[in-house]
Design a protein around this motif. Sequence first.
Motif: not given
Length: 530
Positions: A313-314, A320-325
Motif C-alpha cells: 500500500d502507500t 497514514r496508510r492508503l491505496d492498497p494493492h
Amino acid sequence: MTQHVTRFKTTTWKGPIDDARHLDLSGLSARPGWYHIRVSVYPTAGMQPPQEATLRRDTGGPGLRLLRGSAAGEFELRLCSGRPLQQLRLEFDAPAALKAVRVTLRRHTALGSYAHIMRRISRNDSRRNGSRTRIYRKSWARWRRHGREGFLLRLIREYHPYLVQWLLSEDPYRIWIRTTEIPRRSDLAQIATTLDKLTNPPHIVLLLTAGDTPPTQLRATLESVCRQAYPHWTLYLDLQPAEVDSLSADYGNDRIAAHPSSDLPALPPQQAADSCYFAHLKAGDRLAKDALYYVADALRQRPGIKILYSDEDTITPEGRRLDPHFKPDWSPDLVLSYNYVGQLCLYRYDLIRSLPSSKPNDTLLYRCLPLLADTEIAHIPKVLFHRSSLSPRRPPLSTDEEQAALSVRRAYLTALGHGNAVVEPARPVGTYRVRYPVPRPQPLVSLLIPTRDRRDLLETCIRSVLGKTSYSNFEILVLDNQSKDPATLSFLSPFGERISAFTYCATITPSTIQQLITLVRKQQKATSSA
C-alpha cells in the motif's frame, strides 16, 4: 473506530420544520466517538407519525436507519463514528404533518456501548425464545479469537448491519487494517516458535537507495528494517562509509553497511547464493512489522522459490496508510501488461547472478522470467510493504527506459513460445498491450445465444455479430428456450449456414456450457446424417 472519550455530554436539538420529510441537522455537531441518538417526532393532532427515520451525511455515503423506540414516533440508535458528527440530515419515510421534532445526542463510553448493544441483542433473542446468554458467550469467544476490533465489527454487524456500512464509508481501508492486521497472542507465539525452529534460515540482503529524500524519510525506512523480529538480514545503503557508520551507531545495529553503488551487493560472508535473497528499497518506503518473518516462513514452506512478492500500500510521511494493492498470485499474462509485482519483491542470489547483467533496475523481474518456471514464483497475500507517497507508483519513462521495457517483454514472450507476438505501449504510462497473431488455420469460435420470445433482441444481436466481426471461422448457436411467439418462431426457421437454432429447455450456467456444446454437436451430426 478510535474513541476519544473524556466526559459525558448531552446535546439536544430542535430545528425548523421547513420540509416534513427532510430535516437539516447541520447545527448538531459532535467529535468522534460513541453516541446514543434519540429522535422524538410529534405530529399534529389526528396525524400518524412516520414509521422510519434515516440519518445521513450531506457529504454522501450510506444512510443509517434508526431503530424504533418504545413508543410511536420515537427512534433511537447507539452508533460509533470515526470522524466528527456534523452536516447531518434526518429523513423520514413519508411526508407527515409535524408539530415538533426533538433530537438528543448523548455521548457514551466504548465499554458502556458494547454492553448496551449486547443487552439489546439479548432481549431480541429472548423474544424469539432464544438464549439470553448467547450473545455474551459469542462475544467472549470473538474477543479471544479475533481481538477487540474483530469482536466489535461482528457485534455491530449483528446489532445493525447498516452501521457497518456507515463505518466503512468513512475509511474502508482503515477499518480493514484494524480488523485484519491486529496480531493476536497466538500469532506472536507462532512467530517466536517458527523462528526457533528455523534450521537453515534464508539471509535477506536489502539495498536502500537514499537519493534526494529528506533525512526523516531515510530514517523512517531504517527504523522499519531495524525493528524486524527476523534477525538474518543485511542492509546496504548507497551512501559513503562515514555516513553509514554514523547511522549504524545511531541505531546500534552492525548489520547496516555501506554500498555506494547501484550494482548488486556482494554476498555476505559465509552465505550461499541459493539461500540468500535480495530486495531493493527506496528511502521513504517502509517494511511492515514482521515482514521479513513472513518472507522467511514462506521460503521455509516452499524452499524452491526463486522470486517472492507481497501485497503493498502507500504510506504518507505522517504514517497514514492508503491505496492498497492486493495482488493476484502469479499471472504470466497480467505481468506482460504491467509490472503488478511491484514491491516487496525478493530474488534469489543465484538467479540474479545467472543473468548477463546483474544490475538491479526496473527490468530485473523481466530479465529473470525466461529462466524461471511458474512454480518458482510465489505470492504472500499480506501487505508487507508500504510505498512512500512521495514517490510515484508509475513514474514517467524516458525513451531508453521505454525501449528497455519493450525489449525485456519481447524476450519473455519468445521464451514462452510467442516470439511473433507484438508488444506496444498503452495508457496509462507503464502499461503495455500484447497482440497475439491469429492461429492458422483459424479455430472455430461458437457463439451461444439463449433466447425466448424476444425476436427484437435476438435479431439485433445476430445482425451486430454478422455486420461487425472481422473473424471468419465462427458459428452462431441460437438456444431456444420454449419460444411461443409466432414472430420469433418464424425468425428461427430460415437461418443460413453460419447460424443454427436448437431447442434447449434447461437453465444455462457456466458449468453446463461444455455439456451444451456436446449436445449441439450430437444434434448437428444426427441432422447431417439424416
